[in-house]
Scaffold this active site. Structure first.
Site, PDB file in Angstrom:
ATOM      1  CD  GLU A 261      37.117  34.517  46.312  1.00 19.07           C
ATOM      2  OE1 GLU A 261      35.953  34.953  46.222  1.00 19.07           O
ATOM      3  OE2 GLU A 261      37.373  33.318  46.514  1.00 19.07           O
ATOM      4  CB  CYS A 295      33.675  42.680  45.235  1.00 17.54           C
ATOM      5  SG  CYS A 295      34.063  42.073  46.891  1.00 17.54           S
TER       6      CYS A 295
HETATM    7  P1  NAD Z   1      41.989  44.907  38.759  1.00 12.36           P
HETATM    8  O1  NAD Z   1      41.613  43.546  38.338  1.00 12.36           O
HETATM    9  O2  NAD Z   1      42.271  45.924  37.738  1.00 12.36           O
HETATM   10  O3  NAD Z   1      43.295  44.850  39.695  1.00 12.36           O
HETATM   11  C1  NAD Z   1      43.378  43.976  40.803  1.00 12.36           C
HETATM   12  C2  NAD Z   1      44.816  43.541  40.980  1.00 12.36           C
HETATM   13  O4  NAD Z   1      45.218  42.749  39.866  1.00 12.36           O
HETATM   14  C3  NAD Z   1      45.806  44.690  41.040  1.00 12.36           C
HETATM   15  O5  NAD Z   1      46.818  44.370  41.962  1.00 12.36           O
HETATM   16  C4  NAD Z   1      46.339  44.748  39.613  1.00 12.36           C
HETATM   17  O6  NAD Z   1      47.599  45.353  39.519  1.00 12.36           O
HETATM   18  C5  NAD Z   1      46.395  43.276  39.277  1.00 12.36           C
HETATM   19  N1  NAD Z   1      46.334  42.937  37.857  1.00 12.36           N
HETATM   20  C6  NAD Z   1      45.633  43.583  36.881  1.00 12.36           C
HETATM   21  N2  NAD Z   1      45.759  42.914  35.709  1.00 12.36           N
HETATM   22  C7  NAD Z   1      46.526  41.825  35.970  1.00 12.36           C
HETATM   23  C8  NAD Z   1      47.007  40.747  35.181  1.00 12.36           C
HETATM   24  N3  NAD Z   1      46.721  40.659  33.879  1.00 12.36           N
HETATM   25  N4  NAD Z   1      47.748  39.782  35.757  1.00 12.36           N
HETATM   26  C9  NAD Z   1      48.029  39.843  37.086  1.00 12.36           C
HETATM   27  N5  NAD Z   1      47.627  40.855  37.882  1.00 12.36           N
HETATM   28  C10 NAD Z   1      46.884  41.831  37.334  1.00 12.36           C
HETATM   29  O7  NAD Z   1      40.869  45.335  39.783  1.00 12.36           O
HETATM   30  P2  NAD Z   1      40.285  46.765  40.104  1.00 12.36           P
HETATM   31  O8  NAD Z   1      39.326  47.067  39.034  1.00 12.36           O
HETATM   32  O9  NAD Z   1      41.324  47.742  40.430  1.00 12.36           O
HETATM   33  O10 NAD Z   1      39.531  46.361  41.475  1.00 12.36           O
HETATM   34  C11 NAD Z   1      38.196  46.304  41.584  1.00 12.36           C
HETATM   35  C12 NAD Z   1      37.624  44.957  41.139  1.00 12.36           C
HETATM   36  O11 NAD Z   1      37.962  43.973  42.102  1.00 12.36           O
HETATM   37  C13 NAD Z   1      36.122  44.987  41.067  1.00 12.36           C
HETATM   38  O12 NAD Z   1      35.659  44.294  39.942  1.00 12.36           O
HETATM   39  C14 NAD Z   1      35.708  44.284  42.346  1.00 12.36           C
HETATM   40  O13 NAD Z   1      34.417  43.739  42.301  1.00 12.36           O
HETATM   41  C15 NAD Z   1      36.777  43.263  42.478  1.00 12.36           C
HETATM   42  N6  NAD Z   1      36.890  42.794  43.872  1.00 12.36           N
HETATM   43  C16 NAD Z   1      36.474  41.528  44.181  1.00 12.36           C
HETATM   44  C17 NAD Z   1      36.521  41.073  45.497  1.00 12.36           C
HETATM   45  C18 NAD Z   1      36.068  39.685  45.882  1.00 12.36           C
HETATM   46  O14 NAD Z   1      36.470  39.197  46.948  1.00 12.36           O
HETATM   47  N7  NAD Z   1      35.231  39.023  45.090  1.00 12.36           N
HETATM   48  C19 NAD Z   1      36.991  41.929  46.494  1.00 12.36           C
HETATM   49  C20 NAD Z   1      37.380  43.215  46.144  1.00 12.36           C
HETATM   50  C21 NAD Z   1      37.331  43.637  44.825  1.00 12.36           C
END
Ligand code: NAD
Length: 489
Positions: A261, A295
Site C-alpha cells: 500500500e 497517501c
Molecule cells: P517509508 O517507505 O520511508 O517508510 C515506511 C516504513 O517502511 C517505515 O516503517 C520504514 O522504517 C520502513 N522501511 C523503509 N525502507 C524499508 C526497507 N527497505 N525495507 C523494509 N522496511 C523499510 O515511508 P514514509 O515516506 O515515511 O511514509 C510516507 C509514504 O507512505 C508516502 O509515500 C505515503 O503515500 C505512503 N503511505 C501509503 C499508504 C497506503 O495505504 N497506500 C498509507 C500511508 C502512507
C-alpha cells in the site's frame, strides 16, 4: 543516547516498556534504544527498544512456534482476544489520543479518527472470522470427499509508516491475527509508541498468547530483516513506493506474498456544474488535513476554467482560516509536519515550482516544522508540485477546459490511489469517475477516505494491485488447502 522523557502520558506505564521491545514480554533488545521527539516542541518524548536483525531473527523463530498453537485455537478463542482488544482500546482511548497527538503532531480529532478506524478494523476482523472458511467440492470419484479451505499463512510481517501509525498497524494485524497468523510488527522509528508499544499493550491486555505478536521498532534495517526472515511467510507493507519496491524485491527472493500500500498523487476534480463552496471545503480537508501527510491527500485540484477563479478564492479563504500551532492547544487545526526531512522536502517541491513559474496565493514559507496551508496556481505539468507526491499541506490548482482534458490531467501520473470528483449531476460525476485510473474514487466528497469494510488500495505505483480491508483481507492473510479422501469423512 539516554534521554530525559517529559510529559504526563498515563498509560501504559513507561517503566514497563521504556528501552524495550515486545517479544515474549517486554525485553531489552540487542539493538539498543530509539529516541522519540515530539515534533511540535522538539523535546524528547519517549525511548523505546530498537530491534537489531538478531532480535528480529529470534522473534521470527518464536512467532513461528507460538503461531502453530494460535492457528490451532478455536475461532471463538481468537475472536475473544480481538473483542478484548477492542474493549481495551475504548478504555484507554484518552491516553491513546494523547500519544497520537504528541508523537505524530496531529490534532486531537486526528487521534479520534485513528482510534475509531482502529476499532472499525477490530470489529470488521471479528466479522471475517465467522465467514465460511472453505468449500465442499464435487469429488472426482463417486463416494469420495474433496474439500478446500483457508488456512493461516504462518508469520506475517507488518511494516507501517508514521502518518497513521495505530490504524496502519491495526488494519493488517486485526485480520492477520483473527485468521490464525502470528505477526512481527515493525512500526516507523518516528512513531514507535502509538504504532507499536500501544498496540502490543492492547493485545497483551486482551490476553493474546505470548509470542504470537512481536513489536520490533527500528528503521529500514529492521524492516529489511523482517522481510528477509525465513519464518515470515507474507509481508504487509504500507509506505513509500521507493521502499515498497525494495520490499517487493527482497520478498520476491523468498517467494513470499507481499501486500503493498504505497504513495499517491491524487486529484480532486471540480466539474463546471459543481457546488464550488462545497468542493473547496472538500478540497481543503483533502489537502490540509493532518498537514497533507496522507497517501490519500489531494495533490492536484483540477478545476473547470469556468469556476476556477471562484474555487481558488474559496480554497485560499479556507486555507487562511486554519489556525497553526501545537496540536495540543485549543482551536489549532494545523500542527507541525513530522520531521525536518519532510519539511525540507515540501519546501523544495514548492520552491522549485515557484522558480518554474507557479504563483503562491497563500502560505509557501515555513517556520521550523510549521508549514502553512498553501495554495498555488499557474502550475504546469513539468513542475514538481504537479509531478511529485508532496506529503504536505499544499494545494496546486490546475484549470481544464473539457472533461477529456480533465481525465488526461488527473491520469497523468504513474500513481493510481484515489480521487474525488465534484458535480451537481451524479450520473455525470459517475461517468467521469469511471474514466480515472485509481483504485478508489469518491463523488462529491474528500479524496481522503477509508473504511474497514472497503477494499483499500491503488493501481500503478500506488501498490501491487493488493487490497486491504473488506473481504480482500481474507484473501491476503490466508492460503488455500485442498484435501481429498476416497470415502466420506
Ligand atoms: P517509508 O517507505 O520511508 O517508510 C515506511 C516504513 O517502511 C517505515 O516503517 C520504514 O522504517 C520502513 N522501511 C523503509 N525502507 C524499508 C526497507 N527497505 N525495507 C523494509 N522496511 C523499510 O515511508 P514514509 O515516506 O515515511 O511514509 C510516507 C509514504 O507512505 C508516502 O509515500 C505515503 O503515500 C505512503 N503511505 C501509503 C499508504 C497506503 O495505504 N497506500 C498509507 C500511508 C502512507
Amino acid at each position: 543516547m539516554t534521554m530525559t522523557v517529559t510529559g504526563e502520558r498515563t498509560w501504559p506505564s513507561a517503566a514497563e516498556w521504556t528501552g524495550r521491545i515486545f517479544s515474549e514480554g517486554w525485553r531489552y533488545p540487542e539493538g539498543g534504544t530509539l529516541g522519540v521527539i515530539e515534533p511540535a516542541t522538539g523535546e524528547p518524548l519517549a525511548e523505546v527498544g530498537r530491534a537489531s536483525p538478531a532480535d528480529v531473527a529470534r522473534a521470527g523463530a518464536r512467532a513461528a512456534r507460538a503461531g502453530s498453537a494460535w492457528a490451532a485455537a478455536t475461532v471463538s478463542e481468537r475472536v475473544d482476544v480481538l473483542s478484548r482488544a477492542d474493549r481495551a482500546l475504548r478504555e484507554h482511548s484518552e491516553a491513546v489520543r494523547e500519544w497520537i497527538v504528541r508523537e505524530s503532531g496531529g490534532v486531537p480529532t486526528k487521534g479520534d479518527y485513528e482510534i475509531a478506524a482502529g476499532l472499525g478494523q477490530l470489529q470488521h476482523a471479528i466479522g471475517l472470522a465467522s465467514l465460511p472458511p472453505g468449500e465442499v467440492l464435487t469429488p472426482q470419484a463417486p463416494g469420495g470427499t474433496s474439500l478446500a479451505w483457508r488456512v493461516p499463512l504462518g508469520v506475517v510481517g507488518v511494516i507501517a509508516p508514521w502518518n497513521a501509525p495505530l490504524l496502519f498497524a491495526m488494519r493488517a494485524l486485526a485480520p492477520a491475527l483473527v485468521l490464525g497468523n502470528a505477526a512481527l510488527l515493525k512500526p516507523d522509528p518516528l512513531t514507535p509508541v502509538s504504532g507499536g508499544v500501544l498496540v502490543a499493550r492492547l493485545f497483551q491486555e486482551a490476553g493474546l498468547p505470548d509470542g504470537v505478536l512481536h513489536v520490533l521498532p527500528g528503521g529500514a534495517e529492521t524492516g529489511r530483516a523482517v522481510v528477509a526472515d525465513r519464518h515470515v511467510a507474507m509481508v504487509s507493507f504500507t509506505g513509500s513506493t521507493e521502499a515498497g519496491r525494495e520490499v517487493a524485491r527482497v520478498a520476491g527472493e523468498g517467494l513470499k506474498r507481499v501486500s503493498l500500500e504505497l504513495g499517491g498523487k491524487n486529484s480532486i476534480v471540480v466539474l463546471a456544474d459543481a457546488d464550488v463552496e462545497a468542493a473547496a471545503a472538500a478540497g481543503a480537508v483533502s489537502s490540509f488535513g493532518y498537514q497533507g501527510q496522507a497517501c490519500v491527500a489531494a495533490g492536484r485540484h483540477v478545476v473547470h476554467a469556468d469556476v476556477v477563479e471562484a474555487y481558488t478564492e474559496a480554497l485560499v479563504r479556507q486555507a487562511k482560516a486554519l489556525p497553526i500551532g501545537d496540536p495540543r492547544d485549543d482551536g489549532v487545526v494545523i500542527g507541525p509536519v513530522i520531521s525536518e526531512r519532510q519539511a525540507a522536502r515540501i519546501e523544495r517541491i514548492v520552491d522549485e515550482s515557484v522558480v518554474g513559474g507557479a504563483r503562491v496565493l497563500t502560505g509557501g514559507t515555513r517556520e521550523g516544522l510549521f508549514y502553512p496551508p498553501t495554495v498555488l496556481d499557474r502550475v504546469d505539468r513539468t513542475m514538481p508540485v504537479f509531478t511529485e507526491e508532496i506529503f504536505g499541506p499544499v494545494a496546486p490548482v490546475i484549470p481544464f477546459h473539457g472533461e477529456d482534458q480533465a481525465v488526461e490531467i488527473a491520469n497523468d501520473t504513474a500513481y493510481g490511489l484515489t480521487a474525488a470528483v465534484h458535480s451537481r449531476s451524479l450520473p455525470r460525476a459517475t461517468a467521469f469517475a469511471q474514466r480515472l485510473r485509481t483504485g478508489m474514487i469518491h463523488i462529491n466528497d474528500v479524496s481522503a477516505k477509508d473504511a474497514a469494510n472497503a477494499p483499500f488500495g491503488g493501481m500503478g505505483l500506488s501498490g501491487n494491485a493488493s487490497r486491504i480491508g473488506g473481504t480482500s483481507s481474507l484473501e491476503q492473510f490466508t492460503q488455500w488447502r485442498w484435501m481429498t479422501a476416497p470415502g466420506s469423512l
